[in-house]
Design an enzyme around this catalytic site. Structure first.
Site, short mmCIF file in Angstrom:
data_model
loop_
_atom_site.label_atom_id
_atom_site.label_comp_id
_atom_site.label_asym_id
_atom_site.label_seq_id
_atom_site.Cartn_x
_atom_site.Cartn_y
_atom_site.Cartn_z
N CYS A 174 0.44 2.25 6.37
CA CYS A 174 0.67 0.84 6.72
C CYS A 174 0.72 0.01 5.45
O CYS A 174 0.07 0.34 4.45
CB CYS A 174 -0.41 0.34 7.66
SG CYS A 174 -2.09 0.40 6.99
N HIS B 116 -8.81 3.81 -1.86
CA HIS B 116 -7.42 3.38 -1.66
C HIS B 116 -6.94 2.61 -2.89
O HIS B 116 -6.94 1.38 -2.91
CB HIS B 116 -7.35 2.51 -0.40
CG HIS B 116 -6.01 1.94 -0.10
ND1 HIS B 116 -4.82 2.46 -0.56
CD2 HIS B 116 -5.67 0.86 0.68
CE1 HIS B 116 -3.82 1.73 -0.09
NE2 HIS B 116 -4.31 0.75 0.65
N CYS C 221 0.81 -1.22 0.00
CA CYS C 221 0.00 0.00 0.00
C CYS C 221 0.84 1.27 0.00
O CYS C 221 0.33 2.34 -0.32
CB CYS C 221 -0.94 0.01 1.20
SG CYS C 221 -2.11 -1.37 1.21
#
Length: 383
Positions: free
Chosen positions: A368, A338, A89
């Protein structure tokens, strides 16, 4: 040490799963944001030393070094190379770090760092499913070494988020209140045109599709992701499509081209944490960044921490003591989405613009990442 300067940072609007960007090829998504970025800066694209893009699950239309193909699809010079990185990510945030390090080492003058992800075309589970065709139950394969260290524990973001909610005693209501805050702030930001300075169009798509009207009552009616758990889909980030890019430059390039930097890179680092909890990396990453710079959390004027799940942010807040009014001030990934490989520089664009609106000095970005890691970037506004 030589400085790395931020010249500009842009993103596409973020499309929801199956939305307006779902049918756009990743190379064209990346090309759109590259064109949007360089159209705002008076330099010859041939001056760019490298294009560094983040992308997760680089298979199918995202395979074959999407950084390179996006650059060429944009119509830019063939002599400029490209490379694609995967830190889950945080991939485009890591692309930004690699780009800044190239400039700070004086091996580059201009770097375009960004990322792209079409999750509608390639769901997050695609790599997992591909592995199962070969008999693997996790991306790590059937590794005796891994199992010797971590046993048969489930390794997933969902499991990690549940563990975080339990360890930090974060209730379902706590998480739903944060999710409602995210949607409310994102919808207000869109209504106010807050994101207009950072968004470049893909066709006529100029507005984030994720934010919606919701309520605590609606969220309370959702089933938990696992029996006896606390998480529901309402407190998780959205599957999304989009791209983002940032132009970094050396002091020499700034002077030669008469550019006006918007910020400088003050600090960049990455840290690791428990891979089973997986999503707690921003806690040690933030502490490390503050210790290395001598700053306190109160010195940071604006903070973007990726809302992979609400407990990620809420546990981080408990541990580092940040003022919530400086955190994700226009909503986060729960509302805005996201798009994995694009999220880092997407949030960077939002951070940069908000730092300027507030006339602040320092901004922090932390994300994260799968595998229990996290990046931390601190920028200092100029001007």
């Amino acid at each position: 040490m030589p400085e790395a300067y931020v010249i500009d940072s842009v993103r596409t609007a973020i499309g929801k799963r199956g939305g307006a960007l779902s049918g756009v090829h990743p190379a064209d998504l990346g090309a759109a944001v590259l064109q949007g970025l360089l159209n705002r800066v008076d330099i010859d694209p041939a001056e760019v030393d490298d294009v560094i893009f983040g992308c997760v699950d680089a298979i199918g239309p995202q395979a074959g070094n999407i950084a390179r193909t996006a650059w060429l699809t944009a119509g830019y010079p063939e002599e400029v190379p490209g490379v694609t990185v995967d830190r889950q990510c945080g991939s485009s945030q890591q692309a930004l770090h690699f780009g800044a390090q190239a400039i700070m080492s004086e091996t580059a003058d201009f770097i375009v760092a960004g990322g792209v992800q079409n999750m509608s075309a390639i769901p997050i589970s695609a790599a997992m499913l591909a592995g199962r065709e070969y008999g693997f139950e996790t991306p790590f394969g059937d590794s005796p070494g891994w199992r010797e260290r971590y046993g048969e524990q489930e390794i997933s973001q969902f499991h990690g988020a549940e563990l975080i909610a339990g360890k930090w005693d974060i209730s379902r209501l706590d998480m739903e209140e944060w999710a409602l805050r995210s949607h409310t702030r994102a919808r207000q930001a869109i209504a106010d045109g807050t994101f207009s300075a950072e968004i470049v169009g893909v066709g006529d798509v100029l507005v984030d599709e994720g934010p919606r009207e919701t309520s605590l009552e609606k969220m309370a009616g959702l089933k938990t992701l696992v029996d006896g758990g606390r998480l529901t889909a309402a407190v998780a980030s959205q599957i999304s499509d989009g791209a983002s890019a940032t132009l970094l430059a050396s002091a020499d390039a700034v002077q030669r081209h008469g550019l006006t930097p918007r910020a400088r890179i003050h600090h960049l680092s990455a840290r690791g944490a428990d891979p089973v909890f997986m999503l707690t990396g921003p806690i040690p990453a933030t502490r490390y960044a503050l210790a290395k710079t001598g700053l306190s959390i109160d010195d940071i004027d604006v903070i973007e921490i990726n809302e992979a799940f609400a407990p990620v942010v809420l546990a981080w807040l408990k541990e580092v003591g940040a003022d919530p009014d400086r955190v994700n001030v226009h909503g986060g990934a729960i509302a805005l989405g996201h798009p994995l490989g694009a999220t880092g520089t997407k949030l960077f664009a939002t951070l940069l613009n908000e730092l300027e609106r507030r006339n602040g000095r320092y901004g922090l970005l932390t994300i994260c990442e799968g595998g229990g890691t996290a990046n931390a970037t601190i920028i200092e506004r100029l001007g």
